[in-house]
Design a protein around this motif. Structure first.
Motif, PDB file in Angstrom:
ATOM      1  N   SER A 160       0.831  -1.205   0.000  1.00 60.94           N
ATOM      2  CA  SER A 160       0.000   0.000   0.000  1.00 60.94           C
ATOM      3  C   SER A 160       0.866   1.256   0.000  1.00 60.94           C
ATOM      4  O   SER A 160       1.664   1.475   0.921  1.00 60.94           O
ATOM      5  CB  SER A 160      -0.907   0.003   1.230  1.00 60.94           C
ATOM      6  OG  SER A 160      -1.407   1.287   1.501  1.00 60.94           O
ATOM      7  N   ALA A 161       0.688   2.092  -1.004  1.00 61.10           N
ATOM      8  CA  ALA A 161       1.442   3.345  -1.067  1.00 61.10           C
ATOM      9  C   ALA A 161       1.099   4.242   0.113  1.00 61.10           C
ATOM     10  O   ALA A 161       1.977   4.911   0.674  1.00 61.10           O
ATOM     11  CB  ALA A 161       1.165   4.063  -2.380  1.00 61.10           C
ATOM     12  N   ARG A 162      -0.180   4.261   0.499  1.00 50.00           N
ATOM     13  CA  ARG A 162      -0.585   5.106   1.621  1.00 50.00           C
ATOM     14  C   ARG A 162       0.048   4.625   2.925  1.00 50.00           C
ATOM     15  O   ARG A 162       0.443   5.441   3.765  1.00 50.00           O
ATOM     16  CB  ARG A 162      -2.119   5.103   1.748  1.00 50.00           C
ATOM     17  CG  ARG A 162      -2.645   5.934   2.920  1.00 50.00           C
ATOM     18  CD  ARG A 162      -2.139   7.351   2.880  1.00 50.00           C
ATOM     19  NE  ARG A 162      -2.552   8.128   4.040  1.00 50.00           N
ATOM     20  CZ  ARG A 162      -1.845   9.117   4.566  1.00 50.00           C
ATOM     21  NH1 ARG A 162      -0.684   9.472   4.023  1.00 50.00           N
ATOM     22  NH2 ARG A 162      -2.289   9.773   5.620  1.00 50.00           N
ATOM     23  N   THR A 163       0.181   3.312   3.097  1.00 48.07           N
ATOM     24  CA  THR A 163       0.823   2.784   4.299  1.00 48.07           C
ATOM     25  C   THR A 163       2.290   3.183   4.333  1.00 48.07           C
ATOM     26  O   THR A 163       2.823   3.560   5.388  1.00 48.07           O
ATOM     27  CB  THR A 163       0.686   1.256   4.348  1.00 48.07           C
ATOM     28  OG1 THR A 163      -0.708   0.920   4.417  1.00 48.07           O
ATOM     29  CG2 THR A 163       1.392   0.671   5.567  1.00 48.07           C
ATOM     30  N   GLU A 165       3.521   5.831   3.010  1.00 46.30           N
ATOM     31  CA  GLU A 165       3.532   7.262   3.311  1.00 46.30           C
ATOM     32  C   GLU A 165       3.341   7.522   4.801  1.00 46.30           C
ATOM     33  O   GLU A 165       4.022   8.363   5.387  1.00 46.30           O
ATOM     34  CB  GLU A 165       2.432   7.966   2.522  1.00 46.30           C
ATOM     35  CG  GLU A 165       2.673   8.014   1.019  1.00 46.30           C
ATOM     36  CD  GLU A 165       1.456   8.533   0.267  1.00 46.30           C
ATOM     37  OE1 GLU A 165       0.455   8.871   0.928  1.00 46.30           O
ATOM     38  OE2 GLU A 165       1.515   8.591  -0.981  1.00 46.30           O
ATOM     39  N   ARG A 166       2.414   6.795   5.422  1.00 47.87           N
ATOM     40  CA  ARG A 166       2.150   7.007   6.847  1.00 47.87           C
ATOM     41  C   ARG A 166       3.345   6.603   7.709  1.00 47.87           C
ATOM     42  O   ARG A 166       3.677   7.281   8.677  1.00 47.87           O
ATOM     43  CB  ARG A 166       0.899   6.232   7.267  1.00 47.87           C
ATOM     44  CG  ARG A 166      -0.395   6.796   6.700  1.00 47.87           C
ATOM     45  CD  ARG A 166      -1.600   6.207   7.401  1.00 47.87           C
ATOM     46  NE  ARG A 166      -1.580   6.475   8.839  1.00 47.87           N
ATOM     47  CZ  ARG A 166      -2.392   5.905   9.719  1.00 47.87           C
ATOM     48  NH1 ARG A 166      -3.292   5.019   9.294  1.00 47.87           N
ATOM     49  NH2 ARG A 166      -2.326   6.200  10.990  1.00 47.87           N
ATOM     50  N   GLU A 169       5.972   9.306   7.338  1.00 49.18           N
ATOM     51  CA  GLU A 169       5.634  10.471   8.164  1.00 49.18           C
ATOM     52  C   GLU A 169       6.008  10.237   9.621  1.00 49.18           C
ATOM     53  O   GLU A 169       6.475  11.150  10.314  1.00 49.18           O
ATOM     54  CB  GLU A 169       4.138  10.765   8.054  1.00 49.18           C
ATOM     55  CG  GLU A 169       3.705  11.272   6.680  1.00 49.18           C
ATOM     56  CD  GLU A 169       2.185  11.271   6.525  1.00 49.18           C
ATOM     57  OE1 GLU A 169       1.493  10.900   7.493  1.00 49.18           O
ATOM     58  OE2 GLU A 169       1.702  11.623   5.427  1.00 49.18           O
TER      59      GLU A 169
END
Length: 298
Positions: A160-163, A165-166, A169
């Motif tokens: 997951s790209a969003r994972t 990213e998180r 961060e």
């Protein structure tokens, strides 16, 4: 501020949790050993024997469980038990959480072991009910807390790209170079290769130490010089392209010749013999593939 659970609170888990606490995050340590829980609580830390996610917002669940070896295999029994308990906790969770494999594990563990256990015991599905990532640790036992707070390398992997990213961060404020992978097995491979490379380098110089002792030479100034002269030491990209045997005038000559020198002083060099054997095997494979390609063209 992130909500973080450390599942497995040994050296790696404690250093990871304390590092996040120092950065201002809310951290809870989970462990099955009462004495370890008591020790963490005596330091004023939130330590529990059970993971409860029922009232928790979306959190990061770091799996920092032991993965010792038994002979020539990893013992993943603690990892199975920990993943099972996390899956059971996820079954009661109202929010979507990110499970992060941080321990050193064989490539394929996150998706081949952890994911099926999480899905089985939570009744949920990856991507819909929870997320999964790999973030291998690079901590030395003697300086684990400092190594976490000041990393030289951070590796993050998830489908997951969003994972990704998180996690970036969360970890970016600590500094250090960041590397990203879409396959968790690649990150798991990075950590295994990292440790094996270090072990191989130590054994290489120990083998050279045995030779130096037989020749009556002091190894330290020799090794310190080679650390500066050999491209394999000062150039991090040297020799890392897989599938290409070494060749040329020097490397085949000196690896073979030095084995002869060792024979004359009655010293076995199993690591150097293995280096030659691996290269010979790969060179033969490359030649066979070239011959097959030529035959196809013809």
């Amino acid at each position: 501020m992130a909500r973080i659970f450390i599942v497995g609170s040994g050296v790696v888990g404690t250093a990871t949790g304390k590092g996040f606490l120092h950065a201002g995050h809310e951290v809870t340590f989970i462990d099955v050993l009462p004495q370890r829980i008591d020790q963490l609580r005596s330091e004023g830390l939130d330590a529990r024997d059970t993971l409860d996610l029922r009232a928790e917002p979306g959190a990061f669940l770091f799996l920092t469980l032991p993965t010792p070896n038994v002979g020539h295999r990893y013992d993943l029994s603690a990892f199975e038990a920990g993943s099972t308990s996390v899956g059971e906790a996820l079954a009661d969770a109202a929010e979507k959480h990110i499970v992060v494999v941080r321990s050193t594990v064989p490539p394929g563990t996150a998706e081949g072991l952890v994911q099926p256990l999480l899905e089985k015991y939570s009744g949920g599905r990856l991507g819909e009910d929870f997320m999964l990532a790999s973030n291998p640790e690079f901590l030395r036992a003697a300086s684990a807390v400092e190594d976490f707070r000041y990393p030289w390398m951070t590796v993050i992997a998830s489908r997951s790209a969003r994972t990704r990213e998180r996690l970036a961060e969360l970890l970016l404020p600590f500094g250090g170079e960041m590397r990203f992978f879409s396959d968790p097995a690649e990150a798991e491979f990075v950590k295994c290769a990292h440790n094996i490379y270090n072990a191989t380098k130590i054994s290489f110089w120990n083998e050279m130490w045995l030779v130096s002792q037989s020749l009556g030479l002091e190894l330290d100034p020799i090794a310190q010089t080679v650390a500066r002269s050999a491209e394999g030491s000062y150039n991090p990209l040297y020799g890392i392209r897989g599938g290409a045997p070494y060749g040329g005038a020097c490397l085949p000559k000196d690896t073979q010749g030095f084995l002869g020198l060792a024979d004359t002083i009655g010293l076995d060099m199993p690591l150097l013999r293995a280096v030659v054997a691996v290269n010979d095997t790969l060179a033969e494979k490359v030649d066979q593939e070239a011959d097959a390609l030529t035959a196809d063209v013809a």
